[in-house]
Design an enzyme around this catalytic site. Sequence first.
Site, PDB file in Angstrom:
ATOM      1  N   ASP A 181       8.590   4.130  -1.564  1.00 44.16           N
ATOM      2  CA  ASP A 181       7.908   3.637  -0.355  1.00 44.16           C
ATOM      3  C   ASP A 181       6.615   2.962  -0.746  1.00 44.16           C
ATOM      4  OD1 ASP A 181       6.881   3.280   2.174  1.00 44.16           O
ATOM      5  OD2 ASP A 181       6.373   5.381   2.488  1.00 44.16           O
ATOM      6  N   GLU A 214       0.335  -1.229   5.740  1.00 44.85           N
ATOM      7  CA  GLU A 214       1.413  -0.653   6.563  1.00 44.85           C
ATOM      8  C   GLU A 214       1.192   0.824   6.807  1.00 44.85           C
ATOM      9  OE1 GLU A 214       5.173   1.390   7.548  1.00 44.85           O
ATOM     10  OE2 GLU A 214       3.891   1.686   5.808  1.00 44.85           O
ATOM     11  N   ASP A 236       0.827  -1.211   0.000  1.00 45.82           N
ATOM     12  CA  ASP A 236       0.000   0.000   0.000  1.00 45.82           C
ATOM     13  C   ASP A 236       0.861   1.261   0.000  1.00 45.82           C
ATOM     14  OD1 ASP A 236       0.770  -0.612   2.684  1.00 45.82           O
ATOM     15  OD2 ASP A 236      -0.802   0.699   3.451  1.00 45.82           O
TER      16      ASP A 236
HETATM   17  C1  LIG Z   1      21.544  11.864  11.361  1.00 47.76           C
HETATM   18  C2  LIG Z   1      21.289  11.272  10.039  1.00 47.76           C
HETATM   19  C3  LIG Z   1      20.403  12.144   9.184  1.00 47.76           C
HETATM   20  C4  LIG Z   1      20.101  11.437   7.920  1.00 47.76           C
HETATM   21  C5  LIG Z   1      18.771  11.724   7.351  1.00 47.76           C
HETATM   22  C6  LIG Z   1      18.123  10.450   6.992  1.00 47.76           C
HETATM   23  C7  LIG Z   1      16.899  10.663   6.261  1.00 47.76           C
HETATM   24  C8  LIG Z   1      15.866   9.625   6.625  1.00 47.76           C
HETATM   25  C9  LIG Z   1      15.333   9.105   5.441  1.00 47.76           C
HETATM   26  C10 LIG Z   1      14.238   8.438   5.271  1.00 47.76           C
HETATM   27  C11 LIG Z   1      13.203   8.147   6.204  1.00 47.76           C
HETATM   28  C12 LIG Z   1      12.196   7.353   5.454  1.00 47.76           C
HETATM   29  C13 LIG Z   1      11.321   6.571   6.333  1.00 47.76           C
HETATM   30  C14 LIG Z   1      10.707   5.449   5.525  1.00 47.76           C
HETATM   31  C15 LIG Z   1       9.803   4.605   6.331  1.00 47.76           C
HETATM   32  C16 LIG Z   1       8.425   5.199   6.353  1.00 47.76           C
HETATM   33  C17 LIG Z   1       7.491   4.345   7.121  1.00 47.76           C
HETATM   34  C18 LIG Z   1       6.214   5.106   7.409  1.00 47.76           C
HETATM   35  O1  LIG Z   1       5.872   6.047   6.754  1.00 47.76           O
HETATM   36  N1  LIG Z   1       5.488   4.672   8.436  1.00 47.76           N
HETATM   37  C19 LIG Z   1       4.278   5.335   8.859  1.00 47.76           C
HETATM   38  C20 LIG Z   1       3.185   4.342   9.114  1.00 47.76           C
HETATM   39  C21 LIG Z   1       3.433   3.370  10.215  1.00 47.76           C
HETATM   40  N2  LIG Z   1       3.804   2.135   9.880  1.00 47.76           N
HETATM   41  O2  LIG Z   1       3.244   3.662  11.362  1.00 47.76           O
HETATM   42  C22 LIG Z   1       4.553   6.219  10.085  1.00 47.76           C
HETATM   43  O3  LIG Z   1       3.669   7.027  10.377  1.00 47.76           O
HETATM   44  O4  LIG Z   1       5.608   6.128  10.705  1.00 47.76           O
HETATM   45 ZN   LIG Z   2       6.762   2.389   3.834  1.00 50.54          ZN
HETATM   46 ZN   LIG Z   3       5.172   5.287   4.085  1.00 54.91          ZN
END
Ligand SMILES: CCCCCCCC/C=C\CCCCCCCC(=O)N[C@@H](CC(N)=O)C(=O)O
Ligand SMILES: [Zn+2]
Ligand SMILES: [Zn+2]
Length: 522
Positions: free
Chosen positions: A175, A209, A144
Amino acid sequence: MADPRHRATLFRYVRGVCLALLCVITSLFAVATVRTFSLDVNAGLHLARWEETKRVGFDVSQRQREEMLENFKEAVRIPTVSHSPTDINTTALLAFGRLLRKAFPTVFASSLVQHEVVADYSHLFWVQGSQPDLVPYMLLAHIDVVPASESDGWDAPPFSAKEIDNFIYGRGTLDDKECVMGILQALEYLLLKGYKPRRGFYIGLGHDEEVSGLNGAVNTVRLLKQRNVQLSFLLDEGLLVIDGVMKGLDGPAALLGVSEKGSATVKLSVTTAPGHSSMPPRESSIGILAAAVKRLEDNPMPIMFGQGPERGTFEHLAHKFILPLRFLASNLWLFAPIVGRLLALKQDTNAFARTTTAVTMFNGGVKVNVLPSVAEAYVNLRIHSAQSLQEVMDLIDSTVGDQRVRVELLDGFDPLPISSYSETSFGFQILKKSILDVFPQVTVAPGICVANTDSRHYKDLAADIYRFAPIWAKAGDAQRIHGINERISKKNYEDMVGFYFTLIQNCDIKKLPESHSGVHEF
Ligand SMILES: CCCCCCCC/C=C\CCCCCCCC(=O)N[C@@H](CC(N)=O)C(=O)O
Ligand SMILES: [Zn+2]
Ligand SMILES: [Zn+2]
């Protein structure tokens, strides 16, 4: 200078100058008096002798290359959008299931692969290994996506998979359809080449997810628990390769998420007597609530940099920072508070330094001349590894500090356990080797995932859970995730397939080679 905005600007300027001076002074101090060290996690692997197993090479023909990109584009074109746990696009999810069967015929026909649909739309695959004594591992991804609207400013329709300058544009390209399709495409090619894994593994593809995984991941975990499955390690989405994303870091770094932050969704509400707006009380429900929300924003959670896995990130990357950051990162025992203050200055790095507080919804009032009886706000917090949900709730109560504001925890959980990342950690080292096999120029470091993933539901099945996808992110790319112009380069998608192709084969070793010390002095 009476204007508070000018005062704030001056304050920020003075604070910036002071911090810069502090950095220079502390660096000089460090040069003069402190022996610096850095953990180079790549060092041991280059020296170690890796057990030789029967391998097949990732040599795909031009026709296969076109086919793998077409499969991926078809996946992006299916709008598998999740709006809420009760509003998911079931038609699209069923269409996605049909695409998987069409795109990966060898996977679905192989006698080594068992496939089942879980909770109507999620998929679970078991790929049988020839040596049942080897503990299986698991790869996770989700089908999703979050909503996307072209009118937000996309350069291409978000479900078109349009190619612009060798990038494929579309919601889900980062994603997480690149992982879904990348994993299965790699398995398809491995099976086509006659590859038979020694170590069995699971592949779990969740369908909800983006709205917490309470049907897909939770039911898959239930099934695996009924079957007494224990996993050697688990890999899900989360962190990525950063290249030019962190100022002062010289060269690309692959951040391998060893934990993820906790979460709390808190509702604040104020109830007052409704009435005619011509005779208002001194404070309205909206005013009382707005003041409470402002107090939460003005008093962020304490900086806790250095007390969680983000410390490991800086220690492992220390030798890649330019001066004077290198000295700060190499001597966190002394400089962690300063590094924390520096990280807290920017929105994205602040997330690594503390529990974040985001006011995401605010409702109140029904008509212009009616006093609002109820006002409510929703606050979403992401909890630093060194804090607990209870500690965060206590801090919210004391910061709000007003009995008229009702504080309710709607949903929350503690930060996830920290997975091992030592030289003897099987999952971490296998992943590190696989990353370096595909991207030899990167430095691998442990990291903390600031968002949440389906993998959090699997914590009883695997002590070691890692969050990483081999996405090559340049400055600004992280903002494309859930944002506009989400895209991946064709080369990066091919590398993703190559990464999973390599990883699956690397997992076939029985145990890690003898380790070498990775501590280096300079
Ligand atoms: C100190 C180092 C700095 C470097 C920066 C890094 C940048 C981070 C990059 C990407 C983060 C991407 C996260 C991807 C996963 C997303 C998962 C998500 O959206 N989850 C949702 C839904 C859930 N499962 O709860 C959420 O709300 O967290
Ligand atoms: Zn994701
Ligand atoms: Zn996401």
